[in-house]
Design an enzyme around this catalytic site. Sequence first.
Site, mmCIF file in Angstrom:
data_model
loop_
_atom_site.group_PDB
_atom_site.id
_atom_site.type_symbol
_atom_site.label_atom_id
_atom_site.label_comp_id
_atom_site.label_asym_id
_atom_site.label_seq_id
_atom_site.Cartn_x
_atom_site.Cartn_y
_atom_site.Cartn_z
ATOM 1 N N LYS A 90 -2.919 10.044 -6.320
ATOM 2 C CA LYS A 90 -1.582 9.620 -5.918
ATOM 3 C C LYS A 90 -1.123 8.579 -6.917
ATOM 4 C CE LYS A 90 1.768 9.403 -2.882
ATOM 5 N NZ LYS A 90 2.622 9.946 -3.963
ATOM 6 N N LYS A 126 -1.684 9.097 -12.339
ATOM 7 C CA LYS A 126 -0.381 8.697 -12.883
ATOM 8 C C LYS A 126 0.056 9.758 -13.877
ATOM 9 C CE LYS A 126 2.704 5.357 -12.792
ATOM 10 N NZ LYS A 126 3.130 4.481 -11.666
ATOM 11 N N ASP A 166 8.654 6.523 -10.520
ATOM 12 C CA ASP A 166 8.281 5.302 -11.261
ATOM 13 C C ASP A 166 9.478 5.020 -12.170
ATOM 14 O OD1 ASP A 166 5.975 3.364 -11.887
ATOM 15 O OD2 ASP A 166 6.544 3.994 -13.887
ATOM 16 N N ASN A 240 14.655 0.043 -9.035
ATOM 17 C CA ASN A 240 14.285 0.207 -7.634
ATOM 18 C C ASN A 240 13.543 -1.012 -7.080
ATOM 19 O OD1 ASN A 240 11.734 1.370 -5.820
ATOM 20 N ND2 ASN A 240 13.748 2.096 -5.187
ATOM 21 N N SER A 376 4.536 5.730 0.419
ATOM 22 C CA SER A 376 4.404 7.120 -0.017
ATOM 23 C C SER A 376 3.331 7.819 0.815
ATOM 24 C CB SER A 376 4.005 7.181 -1.492
ATOM 25 O OG SER A 376 5.129 7.068 -2.312
#
Length: 444
Positions: A90, A126, A166, A240, A376
């Site tokens: 994740k 990632k 991201d 964000n 998430s």
Amino acid sequence: MSYVDEVIEQVVSQNPNEPEFHQAVKEVLESIRVVVDQNEEQFRRDALLERLCNPERQIKFRVPWIDDKGQVHVNTGYRVQFNSAIGPYKGGLRLHPSVNIGIIKFLGFEQIFKNSLTGLPIGGGKGGSDFDPKGKSDREVMAFCQSFMSELCKYIGADTDVPAGDIGTGAREIGYMFGQYKKLRGLFEGVLTGKGLSYGGSLARTEATGYGLLYLTEKMLKCHGVDMKGKTVTVSGAGNVAIYAIEKAEQMGAKPVTCSDSTGWVYDPDGIDVAALKEIKEVKRQRLTEYKKYRPNSEYHEGKGVWTVKSDIALPCATQNELDLEDAKMLVANGVIAVCEGANMPTTAEATKYFQENNVYFVPGKAANAGGVATSALEMSQNSERLSWSFEKVDGELKGIMVRLYHNIDDAAKKYGFEGNYVVGANIAGFEKVVDAMNAQGIV
Ligand code: NDP
């Protein structure tokens, strides 16, 4: 030579030209030294640190796409599946011209410990690409996202690897990628998080990283007898994480006075107008130069400078290594009490050391910004249940996770004699759970 030093040397020589990855590995291994030393013989025999520092899998692929004029471009896509000891991989997908394999490896490595700290069953990964969504039309962004997912879809799935957003990957990009995954795999499943609310997204996911950062900061300060109310806060970034950190800081009665993007920064002595910031960045996708039109009393400066502003709390929320030793000296001279990282590794190693030596409460990103990935994981739970939770429920879970996380890193630091050192606390607490799972699963 100690086992830790041996492995650091090996990582540097086996992964040349990846300074951010070296930096992340050194920080983690240095701070878990005390645990490794106690188990050196067994860890060495099991090559535990070598396994921890080598990704389980690295995927690199070509991403061809066509621009609005008919020109074909080729970008590079990456997914590093670093460690699945405690759950499916994740971690987000970064779309930025600075992306390379070293950056993705540093982020994936950090993600292992961050995900472990959330207390939820998620492994570390990632990905991303050197594609720059800035200045591209929606159709061009869609073309890129579809091409990117055409290859990535072979390696991900709701129970194997669940990417998220991201830098450069927001709701628009996640939507295009999800659509392409569904078309190619024929599966409507929770393969990505950060989805829109109409197709499986979670309420409060957009806010989660920034809000979580503030929940942790507030809790930590409270434990040290400091109230958030009335405190001046400097924030970098205008994406964000920064936007929702500013929003929650204001809700808590503090006054955030700065934000920045890659071209300049804003100082608003009356406190950042978060509605204006959202309009500029989320709706119109403009530069921060526009902010003055909404707030004539504010100042706009080209380049870097957020950390020259006097504040009680500093929240770096833009990108890696954006706060260096000079910045740290300025912040300390101006009386900063706490620095909590909203971004991943925004503080250089020298600056971190300087804060710690000067008794500034410093919380690293892997703990302070873990609210994003935690939420998430809550989105994954909702997708598995085929249910949607209320904003209040998700936000309440997030707050509980951040408060437990703070106590967890605080306890780990105390247990090993490093009281107040949250870098050591976070790395040890994250490491212990992963190692336990790796040991239980044998040499795989
Ligand atoms: P966004 O793309 O939404 O915003 C990033 C912000 O940082 C933008 O204001 C951007 O300015 C600025 N920025 C990016 N790169 C640079 C650079 N090289 N120099 C100066 N400014 C830069 O990203 P997020 O807010 O999502 O992410 C910010 C950080 O937080 C990253 O480190 C990310 O890994 C981390 N993070 C994000 C999470 C999330 O849930 N979103 C979760 C955990 C960590 P400009 O628009 O001009 O490029």
